[in-house]
Design a protein around this motif. Structure first.
Motif: not given
Length: 238
Positions: A103-129
């Protein structure tokens, strides 16, 4: 299992639904998430590893990319870095227990955010919309508003005429708002030039752009010394 019903026309006007690319080796997790998101009007496609994910990211030009921290073949950090170098697209990293380092390395590489896995639809929808084709037609940062389709920029409601290159530079910075973009990335995505090209021309265009936008104290477009530039939105944390 592959969800490919998801690919609306990428470069044409028929692309109205947001497109999510999921790079994740767990078929069960992906299938459950894809079914749920498609019911929410999101077009979903998936890749089981980082190599196939990079191919699909280039071919489909998704609006958002979601990658598992446990991505095989090409690891998650290298995958995030490669996607972000190629396109200004938000990349989310799916993390679980034991994925703190990735997570730390991916954020430094340019990831926008970290989300929980298994994934939760309500957590993902704001980014997608937020990244959907309909939402991206007009971008805003403080008093600056950019209309992508009309190729028009307004500052405090007043139309500001920008030369094409400055418009594309502003568009790239606004699509990467609150992130530092390197001079090399700007040269690649705005000038479509390879490594080794002089970046002094970027400084000249940034200076002109600031003047046209009334950014006299460099508070909107900040110089990140030795790296590149960052367009800062009001209320963001430096």
């Amino acid at each position: 299992m592959t969800h490919q019903q998801a690919a609306p026309t990428v470069n044409g006007d028929t692309r109205t639904r947001p497109v999510l690319l999921i790079a994740d080796p767990d078929e069960e997790i992906v299938e459950d998430l894809a079914d749920a998101l498609e019911r929410e009007g999101v077009a979903v496609t998936n890749a089981p590893d980082g190599a196939q994910g990079l191919l699909q990211a280039g071919a489909l030009q998704p609006d958002v990319v979601l990658a598992a921290a446990t991505l095989p073949v090409i690891g998650a950090v290298d995958f995030v870095r490669a996607v972000r170098l190629a396109r200004a697209v938000p990349v989310l990293l799916g993390v679980g227990e034991g994925n703190a380092d990735q997570a730390v390395q991916a954020l430094a590489a340019g990831a926008a955010a970290c989300v929980a896995r298994p994934y939760r639809v309500p957590e993902l929808l704001p980014f997608i919309h937020a990244a959907s084709p309909e939402q991206r037609d007009v971008l805003a940062a403080g008093s600056v508003e950019l209309d992508v389709r009309a190729y028009q920029v307004r500052v405090d409601g007043r139309v500001v005429h920008l030369p094409l290159r400055e418009f594309e530079l502003l568009l790239y910075l606004m699509r990467n708002a609150d992130r530092t973009v390197t001079r090399e990335q700007i040269m690649r995505h705005v000038w479509h030039a390879g490594a080794g090209t002089s970046t002094n021309t970027i400084a000249v265009h940034v200076k002109r752009l600031r003047a046209r936008l009334g950014d006299e104290d460099d508070q909107l477009i900040q110089t990140v010394r030795g790296v590149g530039y960052r367009l800062v939105t009001p209320g963001s944390t430096p």
